[in-house]
Write an enzyme that holds these catalytic residues in place. Structure first.
Site, PDB file in Angstrom:
ATOM      1  N   ASP A  33       4.720  -2.035   2.156  1.00 44.83           N
ATOM      2  CA  ASP A  33       4.505  -0.626   1.816  1.00 44.83           C
ATOM      3  C   ASP A  33       4.784   0.270   3.013  1.00 44.83           C
ATOM      4  O   ASP A  33       4.809  -0.184   4.173  1.00 44.83           O
ATOM      5  CB  ASP A  33       3.082  -0.399   1.294  1.00 44.83           C
ATOM      6  N   GLU A  36      -1.044  -2.320   3.096  1.00 41.33           N
ATOM      7  CA  GLU A  36      -1.541  -2.255   4.470  1.00 41.33           C
ATOM      8  C   GLU A  36      -1.760  -0.820   4.909  1.00 41.33           C
ATOM      9  O   GLU A  36      -2.663  -0.537   5.709  1.00 41.33           O
ATOM     10  CB  GLU A  36      -0.554  -2.953   5.418  1.00 41.33           C
TER      11      GLU A  36
END
Length: 468
Positions: free
Chosen positions: A104, A168
């Site tokens: 991400d 994350e």
């Protein structure tokens, strides 16, 4: 050269393969292509569960499958996908090593960028896009290296678990946190791990002006303490006197938090960082001088490090920065409730002090709680693993200085620490002085030189095949 590829001149093939030119060229081409193509997947994480890593995860899983691995694609929620694979090492008795990165990225406004943040454009030797530094570049480096091992038949000494995670950039609830809770068996045998934020060139100079290249390796992280402050009061008309105003109580508490000067706390990692950076730039920080008082003298000691002081200054104290305010719905109505968000960061060993200080600063009128909480980390800087990272960097950059440091923020290493995995920050990149690495994190015009990616693959190869 691909194993089994046809050739008309076997002796010439052996010569090319012996010096590795063909294989190196393939790997270098792949790391650039993989980084670019990963960037084109918009895996923006806007928080609160809003994100979609699955297309990038499927792409990575396919590349690993082509390398002969059997990756597992694990979805924690629709679209929130993680990829894991295990590579068998040459020594089955050795502990396994975790290599992790996240898929991400943080949001990017195309209107502010010189190129579209999800274009993955390459021009003038530089690759542009969100994730070029944080951290699709690292995912691409690991995948390209694994494929190179498959082509050449090389193996690491230790088993390696590669984990490419979701979420994350928020709380890791859909990524590493979920994996640790639901699939701990996939990390069996892992005692140490490497992840983001370390092994990147930091340019500074000595007191006389001579250039110095540092390569800081992450050996610690401050803990995350995201807080919600709440004040309760008596609702009423904005024109009336109100001594029980929730907004006023909250504003006073937020001001106290913002103005607080946290005391200096030198952890073992940060002390080692200051000492080794000082040696590299040729100064004495005076930490061992008679009468040295960290609260009175540390700022002067850090000034002697020059620009390199920025590597350690954020990690000599706990911190708490107000970041959000929420109260009221109409200007002439005093609300019953007011809330604030505070981004707190806690040094290893500093949790009790942090909680006690917040109790004092918020006072009787305001309560506080954790909206997200993760532990601080510390890793030994005298371990064989740290030595192997240092050696791998110095093999490719002999005149550099490799130093430890503590990260001011946090990574997925916090989640994996719950499984007993000691984490280091190590994504090696060789950057020119003109590129401000720290400003590229979550910044506009994120980009990475192609040469930096190729350098990183070589250093990772050396480290992963030699670490004991």
């Amino acid at each position: 050269m691909e194993r089994g590829a046809a050739t008309g001149d076997e002796s010439e093939t052996r010569h090319v393969d012996s010096d590795g030119d063909t294989e190196r060229r393939i790997t270098h081409d792949e790391v650039v292509r993989f980084t670019s193509e990963l960037i084109r997947f918009d895996t923006t994480n806007r928080g609160g569960g809003e994100g979609r890593e699955r297309p990038a995860a499927e792409y990575v899983a396919e590349l690993l499958t082509e390398a002969g691995l059997r990756p597992r694609l694990l979805e924690s929620a629709p679209g929130r996908a993680n990829v894991l694979a295990r590579i068998s090492g040459a020594d089955p008795s050795a502990p396994a090593l975790l290599v992790h990165g996240h898929l991400d990225v943080v949001p990017a406004d195309p209107a502010l960028w010189r190129v579209h943040p999800f274009s993955g454009e390459v021009h003038d030797g530089v690759l542009w896009g969100r994730g070029a530094i944080d951290m699709k570049n690292a995912v691409a480096m690991v995948v390209a290296l694994v494929r190179s091992w498959s082509r050449t038949g090389r193996r690491p000494r230790r088993d390696i678990v590669v984990a490419f995670t979701a979420d994350e950039e928020d709380s890791a609830a859909y990524g590493a946190g979920w994996l640790v809770r639901e699939h701990p068996d996939l990390f069996a045998g892992c005692t140490e791990g490497i992840g983001e934020s370390g092994g990147v060139t930091f340019h500074t100079e000595t007191a006389s002006g001579a250039p110095v290249r540092l390569y800081p390796i992450g050996a610690g992280e401050r803990g995350t303490a995201w807080l919600r402050l709440t004040a309760k009061g008596t609702a009423g008309h904005g024109s009336k006197v109100n001594d029980d105003n929730a907004v006023s109580a909250l504003a006073a508490a937020v001001a106290r938090v913002a103005d607080h000067r946290w005391p200096v706390r030198l952890t073992a990692v940060t002390r080692a960082a200051i000492t080794e950076i000082a040696s590299a730039v040729g100064v004495d920080p005076g930490l061992d001088a008679a009468g040295f008082d960290p609260d009175r003298h540390l700022d002067t000691a850090l000034e002697r490090l020059g620009e390199a002081a920025s590597l350690v200054r954020p990690t000599v104290r706990n911190s708490a920065n107000p970041t959000m305010l929420n109260a009221g719905y109409k200007v002439n109505v005093i609300p019953e409730t007011a809330e604030a968000g505070v981004d707190g960061r806690v040094l290893p060993g500093g949790a009790d002090e942090f909680r006690a200080t917040l109790d004092t600063l918020t006072g009787d009128r305001v309560t506080w709680e954790y909206s997200h909480h993760s532990v601080p980390l510390s890793a030994p800087v005298d371990s064989p693993t740290f030595a192997a990272m240092r050696s791998a960097l110095l093999t490719h950059e002999p005149d550099a200085h490799v130093v430890p440091y503590c990260m001011s923020g946090g990574t997925d290493a916090k989640q994996f620490s719950q499984l007993g995995v000691t984490g280091y920050g190590f994504v090696p990149l060789r950057l020119p002085p003109s590129l401000d690495y720290q400003a590229l994190f979550h910044g506009v015009d994120e980009r990475v030189p192609i040469d930096a990616l190729r350098f990183g693959v070589g250093v990772l190869d050396r480290f992963l095949t030699t670490v004991e």
